[in-house]
Design an enzyme around this catalytic site. Structure first.
Site, PDB file in Angstrom:
ATOM      1  N   ASN A   9       2.690 -18.937 -11.535  1.00 30.09           N
ATOM      2  CA  ASN A   9       1.752 -17.824 -11.329  1.00 30.09           C
ATOM      3  C   ASN A   9       2.344 -16.610 -12.038  1.00 30.09           C
ATOM      4  O   ASN A   9       3.325 -16.046 -11.573  1.00 30.09           O
ATOM      5  CB  ASN A   9       1.597 -17.570  -9.821  1.00 30.09           C
ATOM      6  CG  ASN A   9       0.825 -16.292  -9.529  1.00 30.09           C
ATOM      7  OD1 ASN A   9       0.155 -15.749 -10.411  1.00 30.09           O
ATOM      8  ND2 ASN A   9       0.922 -15.811  -8.289  1.00 30.09           N
ATOM      9  N   LYS A  11       0.995 -13.782 -12.411  1.00 27.83           N
ATOM     10  CA  LYS A  11       0.523 -12.500 -11.847  1.00 27.83           C
ATOM     11  C   LYS A  11       0.067 -11.568 -12.980  1.00 27.83           C
ATOM     12  O   LYS A  11      -0.472 -12.055 -13.968  1.00 27.83           O
ATOM     13  CB  LYS A  11       1.621 -11.856 -10.995  1.00 27.83           C
ATOM     14  CG  LYS A  11       2.264 -12.834 -10.028  1.00 27.83           C
ATOM     15  CD  LYS A  11       3.083 -12.152  -9.003  1.00 27.83           C
ATOM     16  CE  LYS A  11       3.806 -13.194  -8.184  1.00 27.83           C
ATOM     17  NZ  LYS A  11       4.318 -12.681  -6.932  1.00 27.83           N
ATOM     18  N   HIS A  87      -4.010 -15.738  -2.333  1.00 23.15           N
ATOM     19  CA  HIS A  87      -2.602 -15.330  -2.480  1.00 23.15           C
ATOM     20  C   HIS A  87      -2.368 -14.114  -1.583  1.00 23.15           C
ATOM     21  O   HIS A  87      -3.255 -13.258  -1.431  1.00 23.15           O
ATOM     22  CB  HIS A  87      -2.314 -15.003  -3.951  1.00 23.15           C
ATOM     23  CG  HIS A  87      -0.859 -14.839  -4.241  1.00 23.15           C
ATOM     24  ND1 HIS A  87      -0.160 -13.704  -3.893  1.00 23.15           N
ATOM     25  CD2 HIS A  87       0.041 -15.672  -4.819  1.00 23.15           C
ATOM     26  CE1 HIS A  87       1.107 -13.857  -4.255  1.00 23.15           C
ATOM     27  NE2 HIS A  87       1.257 -15.045  -4.810  1.00 23.15           N
ATOM     28  N   GLU A  89      -0.903 -11.464  -2.081  1.00 20.60           N
ATOM     29  CA  GLU A  89      -1.122 -10.174  -2.760  1.00 20.60           C
ATOM     30  C   GLU A  89      -2.609  -9.849  -2.786  1.00 20.60           C
ATOM     31  O   GLU A  89      -2.996  -8.680  -2.660  1.00 20.60           O
ATOM     32  CB  GLU A  89      -0.521 -10.223  -4.179  1.00 20.60           C
ATOM     33  CG  GLU A  89       0.996 -10.170  -4.110  1.00 20.60           C
ATOM     34  CD  GLU A  89       1.722 -10.856  -5.259  1.00 20.60           C
ATOM     35  OE1 GLU A  89       1.100 -11.166  -6.280  1.00 20.60           O
ATOM     36  OE2 GLU A  89       2.939 -11.079  -5.105  1.00 20.60           O
ATOM     37  N   GLU A 159       3.381 -20.017   1.427  1.00 22.54           N
ATOM     38  CA  GLU A 159       4.149 -18.932   0.822  1.00 22.54           C
ATOM     39  C   GLU A 159       4.443 -17.854   1.867  1.00 22.54           C
ATOM     40  O   GLU A 159       3.610 -16.966   2.104  1.00 22.54           O
ATOM     41  CB  GLU A 159       3.346 -18.302  -0.317  1.00 22.54           C
ATOM     42  CG  GLU A 159       3.042 -19.242  -1.457  1.00 22.54           C
ATOM     43  CD  GLU A 159       2.921 -18.495  -2.776  1.00 22.54           C
ATOM     44  OE1 GLU A 159       3.609 -18.876  -3.703  1.00 22.54           O
ATOM     45  OE2 GLU A 159       2.167 -17.511  -2.842  1.00 22.54           O
ATOM     46  N   GLY A 165       8.837 -12.860  -4.260  1.00 27.56           N
ATOM     47  CA  GLY A 165       9.356 -11.818  -5.138  1.00 27.56           C
ATOM     48  C   GLY A 165      10.541 -11.064  -4.565  1.00 27.56           C
ATOM     49  O   GLY A 165      10.949 -10.041  -5.087  1.00 27.56           O
ATOM     50  N   SER A 205      10.270 -17.275  -4.160  1.00 28.66           N
ATOM     51  CA  SER A 205      11.583 -17.212  -4.807  1.00 28.66           C
ATOM     52  C   SER A 205      12.160 -18.589  -5.156  1.00 28.66           C
ATOM     53  O   SER A 205      13.366 -18.805  -5.047  1.00 28.66           O
ATOM     54  CB  SER A 205      12.569 -16.410  -3.943  1.00 28.66           C
ATOM     55  OG  SER A 205      12.094 -15.086  -3.757  1.00 28.66           O
TER      56      SER A 205
END
Ligand code: PEP
Length: 241
Positions: A9, A11, A87, A89, A159, A165, A205
């Protein structure tokens, strides 16, 4: 036997895949999700590599006055096979709900695109000891209502938000326990035979150094990789773990 599925991904980062693309064994599924603006260039670049094209988002309407949105048919025309949905985010910054996820997954299925449904708890939820019920609810909200066509294709990515991240990976045990819980929740919604075949990725990560341990767990069928997918060396260090 479930295949391993590793998806990158990118992003909203500029792609850094200009060098040679390494090879990988054919028993794995490998995909990358570039930003929308790079899909068409990457479709060309990935030809003959065996790597599938994925998108990071989709809108659930067919067409219309939805400024800034992209439809499933548009993705299909670009050669997209997978699309990330929900996701953290997008849930966090853009208010994507479980209901939106379900509508997106169904629309993608109409066009033969498999959804990668992301679920996962915040650090606050984990510290409150509510991570299993939180993630279970996210999974039920989709799997209780999925059409047969969408159920056939869907992939889940666990996730934990606190591991995305941050460099802080869930331990292999934490990741395995939650992926097993997700599978059990899917089994309760749609039966054990079905659940046994659903691919469940871990994301947060993942890097070459921790891939083997995470991907060696019984209920972890692959990885959704953010930061480490931007450069082919690290991404293929994970793919070829
Ligand atoms: C992600 O964004 O899906 C992700 C897992 O990111 P990272 O690998 O950078 O933690």
């Amino acid at each position: 036997m479930r295949k391993k599925f590793i998806c990158g991904n990118w992003k909203m980062f500029a792609p850094q895949w200009d060098g040679e693309i390494p090879s990988f064994s054919a028993d794995k599924i490998v995909a990358v999700a570039p930003p929308f603006t790079e899909l068409s260039r990457m479709a060309e670049r990935l030809k003959g590599t065996g790597i599938q094209l994925a998108a990071q988002n989709v809108y659930f309407m067919d067409e219309g006055a939805y400024t800034g949105e992209v439809s499933a048919s548009m993705l299909k025309n670009l050669g997209v096979s997978y699309c990330i949905v929900g996701h953290s985010e997008r849930r966090g910054y853009f208010g994507e709900t479980n209901e939106d996820c379900l509508k997106k997954i169904e629309k993608l299925a109409e066009f033969g695109i498999a959804a990668i449904l992301c679920v996962g708890e915040s650090l606050e939820t984990r510290e409150a000891g509510e991570e299993y019920s939180f993630v279970g609810t996210q999974v039920e909200a989709v799997f209780e209502h999925l059409s047969e066509a969408a159920a056939e294709k869907i992939v889940v990515a666990y996730e934990p938000i606190w591991a995305i991240g941050t460099g802080k990976t869930a331990t292999a045990e934490q990741a395995q326990d939650m992926c097993a819980h997700i599978r059990a929740t899917i089994a309760a919604c749609r039966g054990a035979d079905y659940a046994e075949n659903v691919l469940i990725q871990y994301g947060g990560s993942v890097k070459p150094a921790n891939a083997a341990e995470l991907l060696g767990q019984d209920d972890i069928d692959g990885a959704l990789v953010g930061g480490a997918s931007l450069k082919p060396e690290s991404f293929f260090g994970i793919v070829n773990y």
